[in-house]
Design a protein around this motif. Sequence first.
Motif, PDB file in Angstrom:
ATOM      1  N   LEU A 110       0.854  -1.191   0.000  1.00 22.83           N
ATOM      2  CA  LEU A 110       0.000   0.000   0.000  1.00 22.83           C
ATOM      3  C   LEU A 110       0.885   1.235   0.000  1.00 22.83           C
ATOM      4  CD1 LEU A 110      -2.777   1.394   0.298  1.00 22.83           C
ATOM      5  CD2 LEU A 110      -2.565   1.103   2.765  1.00 22.83           C
ATOM      6  N   THR A 111       0.974   1.888  -1.147  1.00 19.60           N
ATOM      7  CA  THR A 111       1.763   3.120  -1.240  1.00 19.60           C
ATOM      8  C   THR A 111       0.988   4.210  -1.969  1.00 19.60           C
ATOM      9  OG1 THR A 111       2.852   2.360  -3.274  1.00 19.60           O
ATOM     10  CG2 THR A 111       3.969   1.890  -1.185  1.00 19.60           C
ATOM     11  N   ILE A 112       0.754   4.005  -3.262  1.00 13.61           N
ATOM     12  CA  ILE A 112       0.181   5.098  -4.049  1.00 13.61           C
ATOM     13  C   ILE A 112      -1.264   5.390  -3.662  1.00 13.61           C
ATOM     14  CG2 ILE A 112       1.727   4.704  -5.995  1.00 13.61           C
ATOM     15  CD1 ILE A 112      -0.570   3.350  -7.469  1.00 13.61           C
ATOM     16  N   SER A 113      -1.991   4.422  -3.120  1.00 14.02           N
ATOM     17  CA  SER A 113      -3.380   4.676  -2.740  1.00 14.02           C
ATOM     18  C   SER A 113      -3.524   4.933  -1.247  1.00 14.02           C
ATOM     19  CB  SER A 113      -4.272   3.498  -3.154  1.00 14.02           C
ATOM     20  OG  SER A 113      -3.770   2.270  -2.688  1.00 14.02           O
ATOM     21  N   SER A 114      -2.411   5.188  -0.580  1.00 16.06           N
ATOM     22  CA  SER A 114      -2.437   5.517   0.843  1.00 16.06           C
ATOM     23  C   SER A 114      -2.761   6.998   1.025  1.00 16.06           C
ATOM     24  CB  SER A 114      -1.081   5.198   1.468  1.00 16.06           C
ATOM     25  OG  SER A 114      -0.984   5.712   2.775  1.00 16.06           O
ATOM     26  N   ASN A 115      -3.337   7.339   2.184  1.00 15.23           N
ATOM     27  CA  ASN A 115      -3.589   8.753   2.470  1.00 15.23           C
ATOM     28  C   ASN A 115      -2.403   9.409   3.165  1.00 15.23           C
ATOM     29  OD1 ASN A 115      -3.771   7.689   5.034  1.00 15.23           O
ATOM     30  ND2 ASN A 115      -5.820   8.469   5.468  1.00 15.23           N
ATOM     31  N   THR A 497       0.783  12.392   7.701  1.00 10.99           N
ATOM     32  CA  THR A 497      -0.588  12.167   8.161  1.00 10.99           C
ATOM     33  C   THR A 497      -0.580  11.453   9.497  1.00 10.99           C
ATOM     34  OG1 THR A 497      -1.334  12.033   5.873  1.00 10.99           O
ATOM     35  CG2 THR A 497      -2.798  11.120   7.550  1.00 10.99           C
ATOM     36  N   THR A 498       0.323  10.502   9.665  1.00  2.82           N
ATOM     37  CA  THR A 498       0.398   9.743  10.915  1.00  2.82           C
ATOM     38  C   THR A 498       0.679  10.656  12.095  1.00  2.82           C
ATOM     39  OG1 THR A 498       1.171   7.772   9.756  1.00  2.82           O
ATOM     40  CG2 THR A 498       1.610   7.891  12.120  1.00  2.82           C
ATOM     41  N   ASN A 499       1.611  11.571  11.934  1.00  6.29           N
ATOM     42  CA  ASN A 499       1.949  12.482  13.025  1.00  6.29           C
ATOM     43  C   ASN A 499       0.783  13.401  13.351  1.00  6.29           C
ATOM     44  OD1 ASN A 499       3.891  13.332  14.923  1.00  6.29           O
ATOM     45  ND2 ASN A 499       4.426  15.102  13.655  1.00  6.29           N
ATOM     46  N   ALA A 500       0.114  13.932  12.310  1.00  6.79           N
ATOM     47  CA  ALA A 500      -1.047  14.790  12.535  1.00  6.79           C
ATOM     48  C   ALA A 500      -2.173  14.021  13.206  1.00  6.79           C
ATOM     49  CB  ALA A 500      -1.516  15.382  11.206  1.00  6.79           C
ATOM     50  N   PHE A 501      -2.373  12.786  12.795  1.00  2.53           N
ATOM     51  CA  PHE A 501      -3.429  11.968  13.389  1.00  2.53           C
ATOM     52  C   PHE A 501      -3.162  11.729  14.869  1.00  2.53           C
ATOM     53  CE2 PHE A 501      -5.223   7.887  14.630  1.00  2.53           C
ATOM     54  CZ  PHE A 501      -6.557   8.071  14.274  1.00  2.53           C
TER      55      PHE A 501
END
Length: 564
Positions: A110-115, A497-501
């Motif tokens: 999962l890379t290109i379709s990841s958020n 995104t992970t850090n913001a989440f």
Amino acid sequence: MKIKNCFLTVLASACILGVCAAGGCSQTAGGGEKPEWMAGKDFSKHLEISVGYWNIEEMAARTQPDAIQKYIEELLNITIKPVSVTWTNYKEYYQMLNATDNLPDVFATLTISSNDSNDSAIFEDFINSGAIRPLPDDLTGYPDLNSLFDDLEYTRRQDGKYYAIPRVSFRDEILGSTDAAMLVRRDWMDNLSIDDPKNLDEFIDMITAFAKDDPDGNGIDDTLGYNVNNLVAIGKWVMLGIAPECNTYTWVESDDGTFVPCWTTEGFKDVVAAYRRMYESGGLDPDFYIKTPNAVMEDFANGRLGALEYKSAAGSLEDLKALWDRYNDKPFDECVDILHIFPAPDGNCYSNSSFVSWSESFISSQVDDEKMERILCLYEYLLSDEGIRLTKYGLEGEDYELDKDGSYSCLLDTDSQSTIRVLQEKYPSIYLFANLASLNGGWSDFEETEANYLRYGRHCVTLAKKDVTWNQENTIQLERPYQFLLFPKETSDIFSTTNAFNSFVKCIIGEEDAVLMWEKVLDGYKKQGLDEYIQRQNERYFESIEAESPAATRRSTSACISSR
């Protein structure tokens, strides 16, 4: 019990497994007939192909292939070596294998379709390091694969080549709305005289009542209100009624035509405030941020949780029902229902939008042209009518029969299980082959047919059809700037995104005013260069668009998938 005479008209006789156009077939290693598209391909050399995929340890542990795997291997004259990874280790594991030149020949990731922007950077690293090779320029010899790339042309990289084989989820975009759904204990709502919530306040009142008002009537404080099956998807349904564009934590288009992370928008502050309210009311599971997906699913299945943010495709509901039946004596169909989303502040109802594909396959640069052809043949077969039927219904004559009109009869002894469960127990490899190339997310899986009733369970099919039909008729489906989302972003641990989440979760469970906490988070990011980071991603993207050919430029911003 032996189930027969469950007739279907959806399988036309022209698609019977092993039958192909006159003059276009040849014999397989096992004596069957090859489809027409295989004509002219040389399978005389036996090849071993290693395939990396999630949770196929049972298949990998077998000393001999099951009958489904054996059929496919004989058809293509290959031996498949399964490489099992987990959802918690696959990224690091593939990177380790890459560092030691031991990547599987083909592997799903999962890379290109990841958020998360950092995932697209992994894709870029694989290309720049030479770890993966591009697909051939000419795919016309693989008609279903070629059709797939015609539909997903925006996955082509800037050098004009395709490096990823997208794993198609839903070819019709509205079916992607089922990726965000709210499962609810309808019997609890009836016990407490609660109607379907028409706004955020009523939703919070409902989940709070689930947690505090003894909805199961056992006189014990043992119930929970609302949780999500996977923490990183929290709000995917609820946010549609608060700040719709924010529901997948991805980048969105601003009024000036540039792109920003949705968590930097004003609307996300309303999301932060809403989730603090749910947490403080007790409606949101107090342990939402530490529970595993399995633990949350078990909470719902064993009667502790009243509202589960999940998915409404029949296959996902069948997974939940199987768990429910393990823990619960009460019938699933009498207790579980789906809520429709309440209107957003502008008065409209919105539905989720997802990539047509979700996750993808890469082919190692160690693969030569001969093995590349055989891998593409494997994917072509799995995308074909014959391959889909094999992985859905098993072996003809063994697991099902077709009469001369193409009607289907089930031959499996299901003992009240779904045919999915029976086939997975009988053929462990079917999990890989049914999901490697595609999730088979067409409208046929949502139709109320006897085949689907057997495959998923009647109530699961009914709920799935109910939800997607309502979304189609009553919602505006979100649009996403997929061309920009697929463009590789600059890697950043700070602005990921992970850090913001993680910061979002801290604001939910914190003690200060939630919005003020979030504003401090954003101020901190800005001091570390957030605005400059956003500007650089936009500049890189628009520079790449200007460098493309006129045809590519025309497709660049029109790739946003619309709702209709």
